[in-house]
Design a protein around this motif. Structure first.
Motif, short mmCIF file in Angstrom:
data_model
loop_
_atom_site.label_atom_id
_atom_site.label_comp_id
_atom_site.label_asym_id
_atom_site.label_seq_id
_atom_site.Cartn_x
_atom_site.Cartn_y
_atom_site.Cartn_z
N LEU C 142 82.14 -89.17 63.98
CA LEU C 142 83.05 -88.09 63.56
C LEU C 142 82.26 -86.98 62.87
N LEU C 143 82.93 -85.87 62.68
CA LEU C 143 82.24 -84.67 62.19
C LEU C 143 81.86 -84.78 60.72
N ASP C 144 80.72 -84.25 60.40
CA ASP C 144 80.21 -84.26 59.03
C ASP C 144 80.55 -82.92 58.37
N ASN C 145 80.58 -82.91 57.05
CA ASN C 145 80.82 -81.68 56.30
C ASN C 145 79.82 -81.53 55.18
N ARG C 146 79.64 -80.30 54.72
CA ARG C 146 78.90 -80.11 53.48
C ARG C 146 79.62 -79.09 52.62
N SER C 147 79.07 -78.89 51.41
CA SER C 147 79.76 -78.01 50.46
C SER C 147 79.11 -76.64 50.46
N PHE C 148 79.90 -75.66 50.16
CA PHE C 148 79.39 -74.30 50.03
C PHE C 148 79.88 -73.70 48.73
N GLY C 149 79.29 -72.56 48.41
CA GLY C 149 79.60 -71.90 47.15
C GLY C 149 81.08 -71.54 47.03
N GLY C 150 81.59 -71.60 45.80
CA GLY C 150 82.94 -71.16 45.54
C GLY C 150 84.00 -72.17 45.91
N ALA C 151 83.59 -73.38 46.29
CA ALA C 151 84.58 -74.40 46.65
C ALA C 151 84.19 -75.71 45.98
N GLN C 152 85.23 -76.51 45.67
CA GLN C 152 84.94 -77.82 45.07
C GLN C 152 85.22 -78.94 46.07
N VAL C 153 85.44 -78.54 47.32
CA VAL C 153 85.62 -79.54 48.38
C VAL C 153 84.52 -79.34 49.42
N SER C 154 84.36 -80.36 50.26
CA SER C 154 83.39 -80.25 51.36
C SER C 154 84.16 -79.91 52.63
N ARG C 155 84.13 -78.65 52.99
CA ARG C 155 84.91 -78.24 54.15
C ARG C 155 84.07 -77.46 55.14
N THR C 156 82.75 -77.48 54.95
CA THR C 156 81.90 -76.67 55.81
C THR C 156 81.34 -77.51 56.95
N PHE C 157 81.67 -77.10 58.17
CA PHE C 157 81.13 -77.75 59.37
C PHE C 157 79.83 -77.05 59.72
N TYR C 158 78.87 -77.82 60.24
CA TYR C 158 77.57 -77.20 60.46
C TYR C 158 76.83 -77.82 61.63
N ALA C 159 75.91 -77.08 62.16
CA ALA C 159 75.00 -77.58 63.20
C ALA C 159 73.60 -77.28 62.70
N ARG C 160 73.02 -78.25 62.01
CA ARG C 160 71.74 -78.07 61.30
C ARG C 160 71.77 -76.75 60.53
N GLY C 161 70.68 -76.01 60.56
CA GLY C 161 70.68 -74.70 59.89
C GLY C 161 70.94 -73.59 60.88
N GLN C 162 71.60 -73.92 62.00
CA GLN C 162 71.78 -72.94 63.07
C GLN C 162 73.24 -72.86 63.50
N THR C 163 74.15 -72.92 62.53
CA THR C 163 75.56 -72.96 62.90
C THR C 163 76.00 -71.69 63.62
N GLY C 164 75.55 -70.55 63.11
CA GLY C 164 75.94 -69.29 63.75
C GLY C 164 75.47 -69.25 65.18
N GLN C 165 74.25 -69.72 65.40
CA GLN C 165 73.71 -69.73 66.76
C GLN C 165 74.59 -70.58 67.67
N GLN C 166 74.93 -71.76 67.20
CA GLN C 166 75.70 -72.66 68.07
C GLN C 166 77.10 -72.13 68.34
N LEU C 167 77.72 -71.55 67.30
CA LEU C 167 79.06 -70.99 67.52
C LEU C 167 78.98 -69.80 68.47
N LEU C 168 77.95 -68.99 68.28
CA LEU C 168 77.84 -67.82 69.15
C LEU C 168 77.55 -68.25 70.58
N LEU C 169 76.71 -69.27 70.74
CA LEU C 169 76.44 -69.73 72.10
C LEU C 169 77.72 -70.27 72.74
N GLY C 170 78.59 -70.86 71.93
CA GLY C 170 79.88 -71.31 72.45
C GLY C 170 80.73 -70.14 72.93
N ALA C 171 80.83 -69.11 72.09
CA ALA C 171 81.63 -67.93 72.46
C ALA C 171 80.97 -67.20 73.63
#
Lengths: 233, 247, 647
Positions: C142-171
């Protein structure tokens, strides 16, 4: 169905791979046979007799010839296409990429040397053995019987320049096999990070065994010829 | 650092090109390679000469826009980086640096060091996607995917489409690029659905566009800024051959 | 005359979007085939919008300045994308994501838009997974999450340090599929240089073919601007070299009002500037703050020793380190929002504790995390970022702490849009970073990807139908009209004017000077005086540009200097507009920090009574002062409060 074997790049590589596997297997068979010539010239001649121009040997020869021809024609086709794909302007400076073998980049040159060696070899042996039988003659141009392979070997490798040429030929084959043997697995789609080192080691081992065993026969008979009958190795 | 640069200059796609020699002085070792070219261009502009055209954009190694064949290596002498991440500390004072555009029939030069890589777009258009429309898809966690598979898919998906593989390959083959996409999607259950179709379509387009045939030298992997493995090429071979034999 | 009607639907916040979708018109499939849409830009917003619109059946033309749509700067986003999936069972929800975003934006965003963003966030993750985006997963699959600034929950989905790349390649893959089908026509290496407005409606664009210099006309029933932000006005920023504000600015000139131009995000974790030959700044993902701890030495002698090289940062004992974010904001620690983290770094450096020779750097240290988790886990999480850092700086971050400093990263301001994402020009839409709508005065990490894709996949494809439903009788746009003639002529004249100058200064020289003016006066801290000074300086520099710029070559070729000059001419206008907006806003909020307005503890001090509005600027002509309009922000679901990240 099947057209991909000549009109797609991966299909063509499949043909190279399959013919390559077949040729490697033949080389291993030939090599084993040759070793007999070192142990027992008589035994070797028995094998020659067994093969001769019998139907199975003729079929084998034809298939083998087809294998060589297809392998080489495809190599020409691939090389010409690859040259065109590279474009007219070439890099002024090229450098060796890390971990890339010299052989892998010179397969066509190596293959051509192997083929030229093969032609010489056919002239030296096949034309004086199987061809003689096919033509229905009793003896070849040297006066040996067509199944007297041992005599032919002895005669050929008593001449130093043949020894040199054959050793160069085997060296080219060594280089060709160090890349070819693992590459044929890759082209079939069998390769991954775990298996690459293993496949490359296997390729290197196979190539080296082939080189040593073929060279052994040549060197053995050359040294024997130097001694005349004096030394019996 | 003071450096001599031999740079390929070519007015446009049709013109004949040639090397020009330039000198740059007082370059800090902490300067990036493209910043060094910026400095050269600024000098050229002030001298009333035409600056050197080269493609670049993000300058952090991810957009894939920068190229350059530097001293015989795609993306320069350092490993696992793009030209924009290359720094001058990798060179020595007094060096002569030869800078050429990608050389491949499928990547014609547009001007100076910039080439046309639209062939890569065309290959992806042929099948480098999963055919789903926006909306109406299952919940993201509906299909569990083994971590190892997702990781391997990601390894291949790291491709930035820079063209270094085809530019490096002595055969001008784009197999690593095609394999990266095919393999990335083949490792995921979503991508398996049209795996056979994808492999066939992308390879056919690659061949049609005049890329060469892979001879497994591994030079592409060695020069790939993302170190994408040729194991993905093996997987592409597998995908393609099994698709063809099922036809 | 344009008016500011935000078209926020009536009703309860959580029902607004569904009510609105039910109320707006749709276009039948047969009619969609007759309608044309232009999309400018192929980042997450543009690519996802173009693909989705084409899937619906519209004829789409998509333009980008790079050689391929895949190069758009969304590709450089590292850390992740937020969504309110609550997969971690940590009490996340649509409301919590909405609330965090509104609060993170320092209460200067529109409630309805932000709520909608949070609502569709979950759909984005589903969509991306279906497209084959290889998000990080747990061993269970199942999908993993991590935390980001300004939030106290872990709701950030990621693909290593290249999330933007992967999302853009999807689009981009979705876009490629539509290009192959012939529903999208792609125009790479084309730059939009003018907007064509006819009878008060957007009718098309004028572009320059960047390879041949050809000026071309393209008509459509609607135009979508997805050209990103204008952070490069500062010259040095984390934006790509070719990122620019020109497409958006041309719209502003043609009557699209511009909202909150001064809201600029300064990202706290970038590699510090090394010298004046530097061309851009490299971001180190915010995700690093999950495990990295930010500090400077407590003692001035240690600072001096580190600067002189007498001591290494690893020589400083724990008790002599000032983990200032953990000290000042115990509840959020190193994961405070970006504006807060940036200002805190600036505060320490201003006080003299900066750790490099320029005094403009702080440490981001992984020592504790490596001790706790081991090197291998850290390598898995951030390997590519660590490698990138080492390649640039020649320092191994597994052994020595990274040095970081804030840098310009994102612009929350942009073209004003209503709830339908339509600008003040009918038929002209703006999505993604190019619009202003969702992030208020500060954007939370991992929210830009969310907004770009929300707009492109799930908002615009619905709302644009409402406008186009009135255009089903309108024939294909004729590009041989006086409006197109006039727009093309303006472009050609501008180019000719630039070539006619042949002065002494290169484009980069002037751009660097502009960047310097902006960073010093309209940067992390602004004052009335600095802003007034900036306006004068930018005006002077603009005049100098038009007198003394030197652009070699001709228009009819691949001319990168001309491209840069055209973009700089717009930055020189935008810079002034940003300063004017900042001067108008007599309060501090989010990324906009006016030194005059701060709490005793140095936090941003808002003035909700007078400035709880969107400042929307109307272009009135060359070298004329723009006119400001207000869109009052009404908060119904959240209570306006001083942001608190302490407890």
């Amino acid at each position: 169905m099947g057209t991909f074997l000549y009109n797609s790049s991966i299909g063509k590589k499949l043909v190279m791979s399959v013919t390559g596997i077949f040729l490697v297997l033949f080389i291993l068979f030939h090599m084993s046979m040759n070793l007999v010539a070192v142990i027992s010239p008589e035994g070797y001649n028995m094998i020659c007799e067994l093969l001769g121009a019998n139907w199975y040997a003729l079929v084998g020869t034809l298939v083998l010839a087809a294998g060589v021809v297809i392998h080489f024609l495809y190599a020409i086709m691939l090389t010409l296409q690859n040259l065109a794909a590279r474009g007219k302007e070439r890099y002024a400076v090229t450098a060796k990429e890390q971990g890339v073998s010299w052989a892998s980049k010179n397969m066509f040159v190596l293959g051509t040397i192997v083929l030229l060696g093969l032609c010489l070899h056919l002239l030296n042996f096949w034309s004086k053995m199987q061809l003689v039988e096919i033509m229905g003659q009793e003896t070849n141009s040297l006066g040996f019987g067509p199944a007297d392979g041992a005599a032919l070997i002895r005669y050929t490798f008593s001449q130093w320049y043949y020894v040199v040429v054959y050793l160069i030929w085997f060296a080219a084959l060594w280089f060709h096999l160090t890349h070819g043997v693992w590459s044929m697995f890759q082209s079939l789609g069998w390769g991954n990070k775990t298996w690459y080192p293993r496949l490359k080691s296997i390729a290197c081992i196979v190539a080296t065994i082939v080189f040593l065993c073929f060279a052994l026969v040549v060197v053995f008979y050359f040294i024997q010829s130097l001694c005349g009958g004096a030394c019996n190795l | 650092m003071n450096l001599t640069l031999k740079i390929w200059r070519q007015k446009n796609a049709k013109a004949k090109g040639a090397f020009e020699t330039y000198h740059v002085e007082n370059i800090s070792p902490d300067t990036s390679f493209l910043e060094m070219l910026d400095i050269l261009n600024n000098n050229l502009i002030h001298e009333g000469k035409e600056p050197v055209v080269f493609d670049h954009d993000c300058r952090e190694g991810i957009c894939g826009m920068c190229s350059l064949h530097i001293n015989g290596h795609a993306h320069g002498p350092d490993s696992e980086i793009t030209t924009c991440q290359l720094h001058m500390r990798k060179f020595n004072d007094g060096d002569t640096i030869v800078i050429e555009p990608w050389r491949s029939a499928a990547f014609p030069v547009i001007k100076d060091l910039a080439v046309d890589r639209s062939a890569y777009d065309k290959i992806l258009q042929a099948g480098g996607f999963i055919s789903v429309n926006t909306g109406g898809v299952p919940d993201a966690n509906a299909i569990p995917i083994p971590k190892a598979d997702a990781d391997e898919s990601m390894d291949a998906a790291a491709c930035i489409g820079c063209g270094a593989c085809a530019a490096t390959c002595k055969n001008g083959s784009a197999m690593l690029f095609v394999a990266a996409r095919v393999s990335s999607l083949a490792k995921l259950p979503q991508g398996r659905v049209e795996g056979a179709r994808r492999a066939k379509a992308m390879v056919a387009k690659m061949d049609e566009l005049g890329f060469g045939n892979c001879t497994n030298t591994g030079a592409c992997e060695a020069e790939c800024p993302k170190a994408i493995s040729i194991a993905h090429i093996a997987r592409l071979n597998r995908e393609f051959l099994s698709a063809k034999f099922k036809d | 005359m344009a008016t500011l009607d935000s078209k926020i639907p009536q009703g309860e916040l959580s029902k607004k979007w569904s009510n609105h979708k039910a109320a707006i018109k749709v276009v039948s499939p047969a009619n969609k085939r007759k309608l044309e849409i232009i999309v400018v830009g192929t980042g997450l917003g543009g690519a996802s919008a173009a693909a989705s619109l084409a899937e619906l059946g519209y004829n789409v033309k998509v333009f980008c300045i790079s050689d391929s749509p895949r190069r758009a700067h969304s590709i450089a986003a590292q850390g992740g994308i937020n969504a309110a999936k609550n997969y971690q069972n940590d009490n996340d929800s649509v409301f919590r994501l909405f609330y965090d975003t509104i609060k993170g934006g320092d209460y200067r965003a529109r409630e309805a838009n932000v709520y909608r963003l949070a609502e569709v966030s979950n759909l984005i993750i589903d969509q991306c997974v279906a497209q084959g985006v290889p998000f990080a997963r747990e061993y269970g699959g199942l999908l993993d999450n991590r935390s980001f600034g300004g939030a106290q929950v872990s709701r950030t989905f990621y693909a290593r340090g290249q999330t933007g790349q992967q999302l853009l390649l999807g689009a981009y893959a979705a876009l490629n599929r539509q290009i192959a089908k012939g529903n999208v026509k792609s125009y790479p290496r084309h730059e939009m240089l003018n907007l064509v407005v006819e009878d008060g409606e957007a009718k098309g664009i004028i572009t320059r073919n960047l390879v041949t210099g050809e000026i071309e006309r393209f008509g459509a029933h609607a135009v979508v601007i997805a050209s990103g932000g204008y952070g490069n006005v500062f010259f040095l920023s984390t934006n790509a070299m070719n990122s620019n504000g020109s497409a958006a600015f041309q719209c502003y000139r043609k009557g699209a009002w511009f909202a909150n131009p001064c809201f600029t995000q300064i990202h706290p974790t970038c590699i510090p500037v090394h010298g004046d030959q530097q061309s851009k700044l490299t971001l180190m993902s915010e995700s690093l703050r999950n495990d990295g701890r930010i500090w400077v030495p407590k003692k001035m002698e240690d600072v001096k020793a580190i600067r002189s090289g007498a001591k290494k940062p690893t020589d400083i004992p724990e008790e002599d380190r000032d983990y200032y974010l953990e000290r000042r904001y115990p509840a959020f620690g190193n994961l405070v929002p970006r504006d807060v983290a940036s200002r805190a770094a600036k505060e320490r450096c201003d006080a003299g504790y900066g750790v490099n020779e320029t005094g403009l750097a702080v440490f981001l240290d992984f020592k504790t995390a490596i001790e706790r988790l081991g090197k291998e886990v850290i390598r898995q999480r951030y390997g590519n970022l660590f490698q990138m850092y080492e390649k640039i700086t020649d320092v191994n971050p597994y052994e020595q702490p990274m040095q970081i400093f804030p840098a310009v990263h994102y612009t929350m301001g942009g073209i004003w849009v209503d709830y339908n994402l339509m600008t003040t020009i009918p038929g002209l839409y703006a999505i993604g970073e190019a619009n202003f709508s969702d992030h208020g005065a500060n954007r939370l990490g991992a929210s830009a990807l969310m907004q770009g894709l929300a707009d492109g996949y799930f908002v615009l494809p619905y709302t644009i139908g409402d406008y186009l439903s009135h255009k089903i009788q309108t024939p294909k746009t004729d590009v041989n009209t006086p409006a197109f003639d006039e727009a093309e002529k303006a472009v050609k004249e501008k180019i000719a004017r630039i070539f006619s100058i042949q002065g002494k200064r290169s484009v980069d020289d002037i751009h660097k000077e502009l960047g310097h003016i902006m960073w010093e006066n309209v940067g992390m801290a602004r004052t009335k005086e600095s802003l007034e000074k900036a306006i004068k300086e930018v005006q002077r520099l603009r005049a100098e540009f038009w007198k003394d710029v030197k652009v070699p070559g001709t228009n009819e070729e691949f001319n990168q200097e001309l491209e840069k000059a055209l973009r700089l001419s717009d930055f020189l206008e935008l810079g002034e507009l940003m300063a004017r907006d900042a001067l108008n806003r007599n309060e501090s909020c989010g990324g906009h920090f006016r030194s005059e307005y701060q709490t005793a503890e140095g936090e941003a001090l808002r003035d909700d009574e007078h400035y709880a509005y969107v400042a929307v600027w109307e272009y009135t002509g060359e070298n004329k002062e723009p006119v400001m309009h207000k869109e009052e922000l009404r908060f119904e679901a959240v209570h306006l409060a001083q942001r608190n990240y302490k407890d």
